[in-house]
Design a protein around this motif. Structure first.
Motif, PDB file in Angstrom:
ATOM      1  N   ILE A  38       0.453  -0.870  -0.215  1.00 18.67           N
ATOM      2  CA  ILE A  38       0.112  -0.131  -0.086  1.00 18.67           C
ATOM      3  C   ILE A  38       0.645   1.148   0.172  1.00 18.67           C
ATOM      4  O   ILE A  38       1.035   2.334  -0.706  1.00 18.67           O
ATOM      5  N   THR A  39       1.845   1.544   0.901  1.00 17.49           N
ATOM      6  CA  THR A  39       2.783   1.829   1.018  1.00 17.49           C
ATOM      7  C   THR A  39       3.274   2.624  -0.465  1.00 17.49           C
ATOM      8  O   THR A  39       3.203   3.547  -0.467  1.00 17.49           O
ATOM      9  N   ASN A  40       3.943   1.255  -0.846  1.00 20.90           N
ATOM     10  CA  ASN A  40       4.520   1.614  -2.698  1.00 20.90           C
ATOM     11  C   ASN A  40       3.966   1.793  -3.320  1.00 20.90           C
ATOM     12  O   ASN A  40       4.327   2.992  -4.335  1.00 20.90           O
ATOM     13  N   LEU A  41       2.240   1.314  -3.568  1.00 24.73           N
ATOM     14  CA  LEU A  41       1.075   2.420  -4.546  1.00 24.73           C
ATOM     15  C   LEU A  41       1.456   3.651  -4.606  1.00 24.73           C
ATOM     16  O   LEU A  41       0.949   4.473  -5.003  1.00 24.73           O
ATOM     17  N   ILE A  42       1.434   4.137  -2.992  1.00 22.19           N
ATOM     18  CA  ILE A  42       1.102   5.587  -3.109  1.00 22.19           C
ATOM     19  C   ILE A  42       2.402   6.299  -3.075  1.00 22.19           C
ATOM     20  O   ILE A  42       2.431   7.225  -3.997  1.00 22.19           O
ATOM     21  N   LEU A  43       4.116   5.639  -2.806  1.00 27.16           N
ATOM     22  CA  LEU A  43       4.975   6.714  -3.449  1.00 27.16           C
ATOM     23  C   LEU A  43       5.197   5.759  -4.898  1.00 27.16           C
ATOM     24  O   LEU A  43       5.775   7.550  -5.692  1.00 27.16           O
ATOM     25  N   GLN A  44       4.831   4.664  -5.643  1.00 29.79           N
ATOM     26  CA  GLN A  44       5.028   4.815  -7.070  1.00 29.79           C
ATOM     27  C   GLN A  44       3.728   5.318  -7.266  1.00 29.79           C
ATOM     28  O   GLN A  44       4.128   6.067  -9.538  1.00 29.79           O
ATOM     29  N   ASN A  45       2.472   6.048  -7.750  1.00 28.81           N
ATOM     30  CA  ASN A  45       2.014   6.340  -8.158  1.00 28.81           C
ATOM     31  C   ASN A  45       1.648   8.128  -7.825  1.00 28.81           C
ATOM     32  O   ASN A  45       0.855   9.277  -8.231  1.00 28.81           O
ATOM     33  N   SER A  46       2.757   9.069  -7.397  1.00 29.75           N
ATOM     34  CA  SER A  46       2.227  10.205  -6.039  1.00 29.75           C
ATOM     35  C   SER A  46       2.492  11.423  -7.693  1.00 29.75           C
ATOM     36  O   SER A  46       1.733  12.384  -7.614  1.00 29.75           O
ATOM     37  N   TYR A  47       3.248  11.336  -8.337  1.00 31.55           N
ATOM     38  CA  TYR A  47       3.975  12.329  -9.004  1.00 31.55           C
ATOM     39  C   TYR A  47       2.616  11.914 -10.751  1.00 31.55           C
ATOM     40  O   TYR A  47       2.292  13.194 -11.059  1.00 31.55           O
ATOM     41  N   ILE A  48       2.635  11.130 -11.097  1.00 32.66           N
ATOM     42  CA  ILE A  48       0.861  10.975 -11.956  1.00 32.66           C
ATOM     43  C   ILE A  48      -0.360  11.618 -11.004  1.00 32.66           C
ATOM     44  O   ILE A  48      -0.829  12.545 -11.814  1.00 32.66           O
ATOM     45  N   LEU A  87       3.116   0.301  16.390  1.00 34.00           N
ATOM     46  CA  LEU A  87       2.152   0.652  15.325  1.00 34.00           C
ATOM     47  C   LEU A  87       3.397   1.971  15.821  1.00 34.00           C
ATOM     48  O   LEU A  87       2.789   2.428  16.565  1.00 34.00           O
ATOM     49  N   HIS A  88       2.149   3.059  14.337  1.00 34.77           N
ATOM     50  CA  HIS A  88       2.431   4.522  14.067  1.00 34.77           C
ATOM     51  C   HIS A  88       1.415   5.170  14.743  1.00 34.77           C
ATOM     52  O   HIS A  88       0.400   5.815  14.256  1.00 34.77           O
ATOM     53  N   VAL A  89       1.155   5.315  15.978  1.00 40.13           N
ATOM     54  CA  VAL A  89       0.136   6.662  16.929  1.00 40.13           C
ATOM     55  C   VAL A  89      -0.171   7.115  15.949  1.00 40.13           C
ATOM     56  O   VAL A  89      -1.377   7.674  16.103  1.00 40.13           O
ATOM     57  N   LEU A  90       0.406   7.612  15.750  1.00 40.16           N
ATOM     58  CA  LEU A  90      -0.023   9.297  15.305  1.00 40.16           C
ATOM     59  C   LEU A  90      -0.901   9.180  13.677  1.00 40.16           C
ATOM     60  O   LEU A  90      -1.937  10.287  13.909  1.00 40.16           O
ATOM     61  N   THR A  91      -0.280   8.155  13.196  1.00 43.28           N
ATOM     62  CA  THR A  91      -1.787   7.504  12.055  1.00 43.28           C
ATOM     63  C   THR A  91      -2.308   7.175  12.485  1.00 43.28           C
ATOM     64  O   THR A  91      -3.474   7.688  11.678  1.00 43.28           O
ATOM     65  N   LEU A  92      -2.890   6.677  13.685  1.00 40.93           N
ATOM     66  CA  LEU A  92      -4.154   6.385  13.880  1.00 40.93           C
ATOM     67  C   LEU A  92      -4.847   7.471  14.003  1.00 40.93           C
ATOM     68  O   LEU A  92      -6.164   7.406  14.298  1.00 40.93           O
ATOM     69  N   LEU A 151      -1.455   1.435   6.877  1.00 39.30           N
ATOM     70  CA  LEU A 151      -0.276   2.352   6.827  1.00 39.30           C
ATOM     71  C   LEU A 151       0.533   2.874   8.696  1.00 39.30           C
ATOM     72  O   LEU A 151       2.302   2.143   8.783  1.00 39.30           O
ATOM     73  N   ALA A 152       0.031   2.709   9.454  1.00 39.68           N
ATOM     74  CA  ALA A 152       0.085   2.667  10.800  1.00 39.68           C
ATOM     75  C   ALA A 152       1.216   1.513  11.318  1.00 39.68           C
ATOM     76  O   ALA A 152       2.221   1.485  12.008  1.00 39.68           O
ATOM     77  N   THR A 153       0.765  -0.056   9.834  1.00 41.83           N
ATOM     78  CA  THR A 153       1.278  -0.819  10.889  1.00 41.83           C
ATOM     79  C   THR A 153       2.364  -1.222   9.885  1.00 41.83           C
ATOM     80  O   THR A 153       3.906  -1.761   9.940  1.00 41.83           O
ATOM     81  N   TYR A 154       2.689   0.111   9.028  1.00 42.15           N
ATOM     82  CA  TYR A 154       4.988  -0.170   8.291  1.00 42.15           C
ATOM     83  C   TYR A 154       5.407   0.910   8.728  1.00 42.15           C
ATOM     84  O   TYR A 154       5.783   0.898   9.791  1.00 42.15           O
ATOM     85  N   GLU A 155       5.380   2.217   7.954  1.00 42.68           N
ATOM     86  CA  GLU A 155       6.113   3.073   8.314  1.00 42.68           C
ATOM     87  C   GLU A 155       5.691   4.685   9.108  1.00 42.68           C
ATOM     88  O   GLU A 155       5.429   5.294   9.681  1.00 42.68           O
TER      89      GLU A 155
END
Length: 376
Positions: free
Chosen positions: A31-41, A160-165, A217-221
Motif C-alpha cells: 500500500i505504501t509503495n502504491l502511494i509512492l509509485q503513483n504520487s507524481y502521476i 504501531l505508528h500511533v500518530l497515524t491512527l 499505514l500505521a503497521t508499517y512506517e
C-alpha cells in the motif's frame, strides 16, 4: 453514477487483485509503495483535469517534469545549492514553461494539442542537452525525504505508528461534521437529499475505509510525506474548483467558451493561468520523481502525460470539456496505479498491461459519450 461509479469500481478492482495476488496487494508495504509509485502521476492528474475541463490537452507534462528534474539535479548536486532554494527555482521554471505554452494557446489561438506536442519534443531535447545524455546522482537526504520520507511518530516508536491512527480518527470526525453540515445546508434550501439510511451507510463505509487505511499505514512506517503533499493539493484544488470564481469560470469556459466570453468571463486569462498552473504541477511532479529515483535522468517522465490524461478520463472527465473533478482524477489515477501494481504482481507482461490499460481508457471515454448522447 459519475460520482460513485468509479469509486465503486476502484474498490472492486482492489478486491479482485487482492484475491488474484493472494493478499499481497493490500499488505502495508505494498500500500505504501502504491502511494509512492503513483504520487507524481496523481500530481499531474490534478493539473491535467483543469486543462481537460477547459477543453484542452497537455502532451508536454512528462517532458517538462523531466526537464525540471534535470535542472534540480544540476542545481542541487552539481552546484550544491540549498535544497529549498533549488525547489523554489524549479517550480518557478515550471511556471514560466506553463506561461510560454499558455500564451500560444490562449492569445495566439494555436490548438493546445499542437503547442504541447511541440513542447513535448522541445523539453525532451533540452533535458538530454542539459544532462548531456547522462544521469546526475545522488541527491542529498533532505531532498529525498520529499518523496520517500515519513512523518515522525510523536507518541513513541512502538509496533504501531500511533500518530497515524490519531490522524485517521481526527479525519473521520472532520469528515462526519462536514457531511452533516452540507446535508443540513441542502435541506435548508429545500434541495433533494439522499435518504437518512443511505446517508448513514455512506458515512459508516467511509469512516471504516479511512480507519482501515490509516491502520494499514500505521503497521508499517506511518503516513508518507508525499501523502501529506497530495492531500493538501487535493483539498486546495477541490476548493478552488468548487468554491471560487476562478473554478466556476473554468467550468463555464469548458461548457461553452463563446457563451462564457459573452457573459464577461476573461477566457484568455483563465486559459493562460490554467497552463501556468499545469507547468508548476509538472515541475513538482518532476521533483517528486527525481527524489524517489534519487537521480535526474534523461529518460524521466516517459509516458507520464498519457497516464495523467487516462487518469482524468477514467475518473469521469468529459472528452468534450466542462465536466470533471479533482477527486475523480485522483480516483482514476488510483485505478491505473492499482491495475499496474496488481498486474505486475501476478506476472502479466508489459505488453498485456498496456493493452488492458488502453481498453479501460476506451471504455471510460465510450461511457462518457454514451451518457452525453443519452442526456441529449
Amino acid at each position: 453514477m459519475r460520482q460513485y461509479g468509479m469509486f465503486t469500481a476502484l474498490v472492486l478492482i482492489m478486491l479482485l487483485f487482492q484475491v488474484l495476488t493472494d493478499g499481497i496487494l493490500l499488505r502495508p508495504l505494498n500500500i505504501t509503495n502504491l502511494i509512492l509509485q503513483n504520487s507524481y502521476i496523481l500530481v499531474l492528474a490534478i493539473g491535467m483535469v483543469m486543462i481537460i475541463i477547459l477543453g484542452h490537452i497537455d502532451l508536454s507534462v512528462g517532458s517538462v517534469a523531466a526537464f525540471v528534474g534535470a535542472i534540480s539535479g544540476i542545481l542541487i548536486i552539481n552546484h550544491h545549492m540549498n535544497v529549498f532554494a533549488a525547489v523554489v527555482i524549479s517550480l518557478l521554471i515550471g511556471g514560466l514553461i506553463g506561461a510560454w505554452q499558455g500564451f500560444w494557446v490562449a492569445y495566439v489561438k494555436i490548438p493546445a494539442f499542437i503547442v504541447t506536442l511541440a513542447g513535448m519534443l522541445l523539453f525532451r531535447g533540452l533535458t538530454m542537452l542539459v544532462l548531456k545524455g547522462q544521469s546526475v546522482a545522488p541527491y542529498p537526504k533532505s531532498f529525498q525525504e520529499m518523496s520517500s520520507g515519513f512523518i515522525p511518530d510523536l507518541f513513541g516508536n512502538g509496533a504501531l505508528h500511533v500518530l497515524t491512527l490519531v490522524i485517521g480518527i481526527l479525519f473521520s470526525a472532520i469528515y462526519i461534521m462536514n457531511e452533516v453540515k452540507f446535508r443540513k445546508t441542502q435541506q435548508r434550501y429545500k434541495f433533494e437529499v439522499s435518504s437518512i439510511g443511505f446517508f448513514v451507510a455512506k458515512l459508516s463505509a467511509m469512516i471504516i475505509l479511512i480507519n482501515i487505511f490509516t491502520y494499514v499505514l500505521a503497521t508499517y512506517e506511518g503516513i508518507p510525506n508525499i501523502l501529506i503533499i497530495l492531500f493538501a493539493l487535493v483539498v486546495i484544488y477541490s476548493f478552488v474548483m468548487k468554491k471560487t470564481v476562478m473554478g466556476r469560470h473554468v467550468y463555464a469556459i469548458g461548457g461553452n467558451e463563446k457563451a462564457a466570453s459573452l457573459s464577461g468571463i476573461k477566457t484568455k486569462k483563465v486559459t493562460f493561468w490554467a497552463f501556468v498552473n499545469m507547468g508548476v504541477l509538472a515541475a513538482l511532479s518532476g521533483l517528486i520523481f527525481a527524489a524517489r529515483l534519487n537521480a535526474a535522468t534523461p529518460k524521466a517522465g516517459n509516458l507520464f502525460e498519457l497516464d495523467a490524461i487516462a487518469a482524468c478520463f477514467i475518473g469521469g472527465a468529459s472528452a468534450y470539456g466542462g465536466i470533471g473533478t479533482v477527486g475523480g482524477a485522483i480516483v482514476g489515477g488510483l485505478v491505473m496505479g492499482v491495475m499496474n501494481n496488481g498486474m505486475s504482481i501476478i506476472g502479466l507482461g508489459i505488453d498485456w498491461q498496456q493493452a488492458i490499460k488502453g481498453l479501460v481508457l476506451l471504455i471510460a471515454v465510450a461511457f462518457d459519450i454514451y451518457n452525453k448522447n443519452k442526456a441529449s
